[in-house]
Design a protein around this motif. Structure first.
Motif, PDB file in Angstrom:
ATOM      1  N   THR A  92       0.508   7.809   5.358  1.00  0.00           N
ATOM      2  CA  THR A  92       0.121   7.558   3.882  1.00  0.00           C
ATOM      3  C   THR A  92      -0.091   5.973   3.828  1.00  0.00           C
ATOM      4  O   THR A  92      -1.264   5.873   2.939  1.00  0.00           O
ATOM      5  CB  THR A  92       1.465   7.685   3.151  1.00  0.00           C
ATOM      6  OG1 THR A  92       2.194   9.092   3.352  1.00  0.00           O
ATOM      7  CG2 THR A  92       1.216   7.624   1.578  1.00  0.00           C
ATOM      8  N   SER A 100      -2.054  12.669   6.732  1.00  0.00           N
ATOM      9  CA  SER A 100      -2.490  12.390   5.417  1.00  0.00           C
ATOM     10  C   SER A 100      -3.773  12.647   5.242  1.00  0.00           C
ATOM     11  O   SER A 100      -4.387  11.882   5.755  1.00  0.00           O
ATOM     12  CB  SER A 100      -1.875  11.227   4.848  1.00  0.00           C
ATOM     13  OG  SER A 100      -0.586  11.139   4.900  1.00  0.00           O
ATOM     14  N   LYS A 150       9.537  14.657   4.561  1.00  0.00           N
ATOM     15  CA  LYS A 150       9.164  15.872   5.768  1.00  0.00           C
ATOM     16  C   LYS A 150       9.064  15.110   7.031  1.00  0.00           C
ATOM     17  O   LYS A 150       9.794  15.580   8.088  1.00  0.00           O
ATOM     18  CB  LYS A 150       7.683  16.388   5.513  1.00  0.00           C
ATOM     19  CG  LYS A 150       7.820  17.090   4.425  1.00  0.00           C
ATOM     20  CD  LYS A 150       6.629  17.867   4.194  1.00  0.00           C
ATOM     21  CE  LYS A 150       5.404  17.007   3.284  1.00  0.00           C
ATOM     22  NZ  LYS A 150       4.189  17.469   3.464  1.00  0.00           N
ATOM     23  N   VAL A 160       5.909   4.888  -6.814  1.00  0.00           N
ATOM     24  CA  VAL A 160       4.870   5.099  -7.483  1.00  0.00           C
ATOM     25  C   VAL A 160       4.998   6.479  -8.301  1.00  0.00           C
ATOM     26  O   VAL A 160       4.087   7.063  -8.947  1.00  0.00           O
ATOM     27  CB  VAL A 160       3.702   5.602  -6.483  1.00  0.00           C
ATOM     28  CG1 VAL A 160       3.020   4.599  -5.799  1.00  0.00           C
ATOM     29  CG2 VAL A 160       4.012   6.755  -5.515  1.00  0.00           C
ATOM     30  N   ALA A 219       0.817  -1.268   0.068  1.00  0.00           N
ATOM     31  CA  ALA A 219       0.097   0.077   0.138  1.00  0.00           C
ATOM     32  C   ALA A 219       0.937   1.327   0.070  1.00  0.00           C
ATOM     33  O   ALA A 219       0.444   2.082  -0.610  1.00  0.00           O
ATOM     34  CB  ALA A 219      -0.884  -0.064   1.299  1.00  0.00           C
ATOM     35  N   PHE A 220       2.170   1.113   0.590  1.00  0.00           N
ATOM     36  CA  PHE A 220       3.000   2.143   0.583  1.00  0.00           C
ATOM     37  C   PHE A 220       4.144   1.841  -0.261  1.00  0.00           C
ATOM     38  O   PHE A 220       4.685   0.724  -0.256  1.00  0.00           O
ATOM     39  CB  PHE A 220       3.684   2.448   2.072  1.00  0.00           C
ATOM     40  CG  PHE A 220       4.591   3.484   2.253  1.00  0.00           C
ATOM     41  CD1 PHE A 220       4.061   4.723   2.578  1.00  0.00           C
ATOM     42  CD2 PHE A 220       5.890   3.339   1.909  1.00  0.00           C
ATOM     43  CE1 PHE A 220       4.982   5.726   2.448  1.00  0.00           C
ATOM     44  CE2 PHE A 220       6.845   4.488   1.976  1.00  0.00           C
ATOM     45  CZ  PHE A 220       6.432   5.740   2.211  1.00  0.00           C
ATOM     46  N   ASP A 221       4.505   2.570  -1.260  1.00  0.00           N
ATOM     47  CA  ASP A 221       5.456   2.283  -2.272  1.00  0.00           C
ATOM     48  C   ASP A 221       5.880   3.272  -2.810  1.00  0.00           C
ATOM     49  O   ASP A 221       5.491   4.035  -3.455  1.00  0.00           O
ATOM     50  CB  ASP A 221       4.593   1.436  -3.330  1.00  0.00           C
ATOM     51  CG  ASP A 221       5.641   0.678  -4.378  1.00  0.00           C
ATOM     52  OD1 ASP A 221       6.846   1.324  -4.416  1.00  0.00           O
ATOM     53  OD2 ASP A 221       5.282  -0.228  -4.842  1.00  0.00           O
ATOM     54  N   ASP A 255       5.175   9.567   9.445  1.00  0.00           N
ATOM     55  CA  ASP A 255       4.920  10.183   7.904  1.00  0.00           C
ATOM     56  C   ASP A 255       4.689   8.953   7.009  1.00  0.00           C
ATOM     57  O   ASP A 255       3.473   8.916   6.428  1.00  0.00           O
ATOM     58  CB  ASP A 255       6.053  10.873   7.316  1.00  0.00           C
ATOM     59  CG  ASP A 255       5.818  11.756   6.085  1.00  0.00           C
ATOM     60  OD1 ASP A 255       4.575  11.855   5.779  1.00  0.00           O
ATOM     61  OD2 ASP A 255       6.747  12.595   5.837  1.00  0.00           O
ATOM     62  N   HIS A 307      -4.008  13.193  -4.235  1.00  0.00           N
ATOM     63  CA  HIS A 307      -2.715  12.739  -4.555  1.00  0.00           C
ATOM     64  C   HIS A 307      -2.031  11.308  -4.098  1.00  0.00           C
ATOM     65  O   HIS A 307      -0.875  11.143  -3.992  1.00  0.00           O
ATOM     66  CB  HIS A 307      -1.665  13.884  -4.243  1.00  0.00           C
ATOM     67  CG  HIS A 307      -1.557  14.202  -2.670  1.00  0.00           C
ATOM     68  ND1 HIS A 307      -0.173  14.358  -2.197  1.00  0.00           N
ATOM     69  CD2 HIS A 307      -2.477  14.018  -1.602  1.00  0.00           C
ATOM     70  CE1 HIS A 307      -0.452  14.537  -1.035  1.00  0.00           C
ATOM     71  NE2 HIS A 307      -1.561  14.474  -0.986  1.00  0.00           N
ATOM     72  N   ILE A 308      -2.888  10.753  -3.144  1.00  0.00           N
ATOM     73  CA  ILE A 308      -2.463   9.567  -2.479  1.00  0.00           C
ATOM     74  C   ILE A 308      -2.858   8.395  -3.461  1.00  0.00           C
ATOM     75  O   ILE A 308      -4.198   8.304  -3.357  1.00  0.00           O
ATOM     76  CB  ILE A 308      -2.732   9.442  -1.116  1.00  0.00           C
ATOM     77  CG1 ILE A 308      -2.149  10.765  -0.396  1.00  0.00           C
ATOM     78  CG2 ILE A 308      -2.278   8.204  -0.522  1.00  0.00           C
ATOM     79  CD1 ILE A 308      -2.859  10.857   1.222  1.00  0.00           C
ATOM     80  N   LEU A 309      -1.941   7.816  -4.087  1.00  0.00           N
ATOM     81  CA  LEU A 309      -2.237   6.792  -4.863  1.00  0.00           C
ATOM     82  C   LEU A 309      -2.215   5.151  -4.464  1.00  0.00           C
ATOM     83  O   LEU A 309      -1.531   5.163  -3.440  1.00  0.00           O
ATOM     84  CB  LEU A 309      -1.348   6.834  -6.085  1.00  0.00           C
ATOM     85  CG  LEU A 309      -1.513   8.180  -7.113  1.00  0.00           C
ATOM     86  CD1 LEU A 309      -0.238   8.213  -7.873  1.00  0.00           C
ATOM     87  CD2 LEU A 309      -2.742   8.277  -7.562  1.00  0.00           C
ATOM     88  N   GLY A 316       8.298  11.499  -1.187  1.00  0.00           N
ATOM     89  CA  GLY A 316       7.276  12.635  -1.160  1.00  0.00           C
ATOM     90  C   GLY A 316       6.330  12.188   0.230  1.00  0.00           C
ATOM     91  O   GLY A 316       5.848  13.064   0.858  1.00  0.00           O
ATOM     92  N   ALA A 317       6.281  10.720   0.526  1.00  0.00           N
ATOM     93  CA  ALA A 317       5.454  10.302   1.443  1.00  0.00           C
ATOM     94  C   ALA A 317       6.233  10.310   2.841  1.00  0.00           C
ATOM     95  O   ALA A 317       5.572   9.826   4.030  1.00  0.00           O
ATOM     96  CB  ALA A 317       4.773   9.460   0.999  1.00  0.00           C
ATOM     97  N   PRO A 346      -1.149   1.845  -5.117  1.00  0.00           N
ATOM     98  CA  PRO A 346      -0.325   1.498  -5.919  1.00  0.00           C
ATOM     99  C   PRO A 346      -0.830   0.007  -6.671  1.00  0.00           C
ATOM    100  O   PRO A 346      -0.236  -0.554  -7.601  1.00  0.00           O
ATOM    101  CB  PRO A 346       1.150   0.835  -5.259  1.00  0.00           C
ATOM    102  CG  PRO A 346       1.115   1.704  -3.969  1.00  0.00           C
ATOM    103  CD  PRO A 346      -0.361   1.823  -3.829  1.00  0.00           C
TER     104      PRO A 346
HETATM  105  P1  ADP Z   1       1.938  14.989   1.897  1.00  0.00           P
HETATM  106  O1  ADP Z   1       3.123  14.984   1.334  1.00  0.00           O
HETATM  107  O2  ADP Z   1       0.771  15.848   1.299  1.00  0.00           O
HETATM  108  O3  ADP Z   1       2.069  15.398   3.465  1.00  0.00           O
HETATM  109  P2  ADP Z   1       1.851  12.483   2.078  1.00  0.00           P
HETATM  110  O4  ADP Z   1       2.883  12.242   3.444  1.00  0.00           O
HETATM  111  O5  ADP Z   1       0.511  11.176   2.496  1.00  0.00           O
HETATM  112  O6  ADP Z   1       1.295  13.579   2.093  1.00  0.00           O
HETATM  113  O7  ADP Z   1       2.452  11.924   0.785  1.00  0.00           O
HETATM  114  C1  ADP Z   1       1.826  11.892  -0.475  1.00  0.00           C
HETATM  115  C2  ADP Z   1       2.896  11.902  -1.364  1.00  0.00           C
HETATM  116  O8  ADP Z   1       3.717  10.583  -1.570  1.00  0.00           O
HETATM  117  C3  ADP Z   1       2.307  12.005  -3.010  1.00  0.00           C
HETATM  118  O9  ADP Z   1       2.279  13.447  -3.453  1.00  0.00           O
HETATM  119  C4  ADP Z   1       3.125  11.213  -3.777  1.00  0.00           C
HETATM  120  O10 ADP Z   1       4.336  11.884  -4.295  1.00  0.00           O
HETATM  121  C5  ADP Z   1       3.651  10.129  -2.802  1.00  0.00           C
HETATM  122  N1  ADP Z   1       2.772   8.970  -2.803  1.00  0.00           N
HETATM  123  C6  ADP Z   1       1.759   8.761  -3.396  1.00  0.00           C
HETATM  124  N2  ADP Z   1       0.969   7.779  -3.038  1.00  0.00           N
HETATM  125  C7  ADP Z   1       1.796   6.874  -2.435  1.00  0.00           C
HETATM  126  C8  ADP Z   1       1.901   5.586  -1.840  1.00  0.00           C
HETATM  127  N3  ADP Z   1       0.985   4.896  -2.252  1.00  0.00           N
HETATM  128  N4  ADP Z   1       3.179   5.280  -1.461  1.00  0.00           N
HETATM  129  C9  ADP Z   1       4.108   6.023  -1.085  1.00  0.00           C
HETATM  130  N5  ADP Z   1       4.243   7.436  -1.760  1.00  0.00           N
HETATM  131  C10 ADP Z   1       2.957   7.734  -2.081  1.00  0.00           C
END
Ligand code: ADP
Ligand code: MG
Length: 352
Positions: A284, A236, A170, A114, A109-111, A280, A252-254, A166-167, A256
């Motif tokens: 996600t 998230s 931060k 992506v 689910a986390f990947d 973090d 934006h949360i996909l 990105g996920a 996979p």
């Molecule tokens: P934000 O960055 O808005 O705080 P998240 O920590 O949930 O939110 O991260 C979302 C970002 O992670 C998306 O913009 C994308 O780049 C990436 N992402 C999207 N779906 C996934 C996923 N299933 N697993 C890992 N990274 C993802």
């Protein structure tokens, strides 16, 4: 085709103002824009301003290193070299190791691989749109964390693959800053990086830091308040970055597995954990997993607490937060998630 791009860098978690107190130690603060978000750092005590200035520099450095969109970042180099091994920094190794563990535990689910999907959808750009089903099929063949080869301090992606941190980045940054500031003798500080908040110690008056959870439906409202010390809280939500096409919202949360925005029935997931990077990644992962599997994950692995808000108006709070989270308003009905429900049978206790 009606298309509207909305990129809202909303702050899901807000710091609540300090109550005034006469003998307060001096407050130092710094605001920077980095990692695609507004970052606010506040610290107390001697040497705090110098430590925060150093923290700001570190954020700019991490932004350059970890960005998936900056041409010269380490992540871009890894992506451009798919097919061969690339030496990587300790910063990237740490995040990849943590990411891969959450990928395995969440069944993918986390990947972090992506990125081909993120680029196809165009999230974060003017060209965001719903791709054709065949394009999604084609991109999906390159999404597979199992094909990220991490050996020592080198990584290799299979041909065609690309990654984004990105996920998790931060959360990694807030964890690193928190350790750096503590090492400089700071014992009271609060770090806010978009939807990521990390508390160092308590407020200078000795009370816990108060952090508000934004209502995912009514942006101006607060859905609840956390009281934290030495803890990270990361949210998230599908409402943070999204676009609208033909009257439907795509966030934006996909997922996979499908290549489409995750539709697990959750609209906001907050993780409370003593490690910001773990929080973090998990916010996600659990968002994608959806209600039942998210709760199963918490029961199986623990080490964190969570507040899940469902699209049918329930707020599910894991029992470890009974004392440190209070719901605000009447928009959601609160249920506590207990440990003893058994794997398949989800049991809640009603709360107020
Ligand atoms: P934000 O960055 O808005 O705080 P998240 O920590 O949930 O939110 O991260 C979302 C970002 O992670 C998306 O913009 C994308 O780049 C990436 N992402 C999207 N779906 C996934 C996923 N299933 N697993 C890992 N990274 C993802
Ligand atoms: Mg995250």
């Amino acid at each position: 085709m009606k298309r509207r791009l909305i990129i809202v860098q909303a702050v899901a978690l807000l710091l609540l103002a300090l109550a005034s107190c006469s003998a307060k130690p001096e407050k130092s603060k710094v605001t920077v824009f980095a990692m695609d978000t507004v970052i606010y750092l506040e610290a107390y005590g001697e040497g705090a301003q110098a430590a925060l200035d150093e923290a700001a520099e570190k954020l700019y450095f991490l932004d350059e290193l970890l960005s998936a969109t900056k041409e010269d970042s380490e992540i871009s180099k890894i992506n451009k070299s798919a097919g061969s091994f690339v030496p990587i920094s300790d910063e990237v190794i740490k995040q990849l190791e943590a990411a891969l563990e959450v990928s395995r535990r969440s069944g993918g689910a986390f990947d972090v691989s992506v990125l081909p999907l993120v680029n196809l959808w165009g999230f974060g750009t003017e060209g965001a749109h719903v791709p054709a089903a065949e394009e999604i099929e084609a991109a999906l063949q390159y999404v597979d964390y199992g094909k990220i080869g991490l050996e020592g301090s080198s990584v290799r992606l299979a041909q065609g693959m690309s990654i984004t941190l990105g996920a998790i980045a931060k959360g990694y940054a807030s964890q690193e800053l928190s350790e750096m500031l503590k090492g400089r003798g700071i014992s009271s500080a609060i770090l806010s990086l978009g939807g990521n908040v990390q508390a160092i110690g308590s407020k200078p008056d000795g009370l816990k830091w108060r952090v508000a959870l934004r209502d995912p439906v009514s942006a101006a409202e607060t859905a609840g308040v956390f009281e934290l010390s030495d803890m990270a809280a990361v949210t998230s939500g599908g409402y943070e970055r999204y676009f609208e096409q033909d009257g439907k919202v795509y966030h934006h949360i996909l997922d996979p597995k499908t290549g489409y925005p995750a539709e697990g029935g959750l609209i906001s997931v907050t993780i409370v954990c003593d490690n910001g990077m773990t929080a973090d990644a998990l916010s996600t992962a659990l968002f994608v997993l959806g209600e039942d599997k998210a709760i199963e994950y918490w029961r199986d692995y623990g080490g964190f607490e969570a507040v899940l808000i469902t699209d049918d108006g329930r707020m599910l709070v894991t029992e470890g937060l009974r004392d440190s989270f209070k719901k605000s308003g009447e928009s959601y009905s609160l249920l506590y998630v207990t440990r003893n429900g058994g794997d398949k049978c989800v049991k809640y206790q009603t709360g107020r």
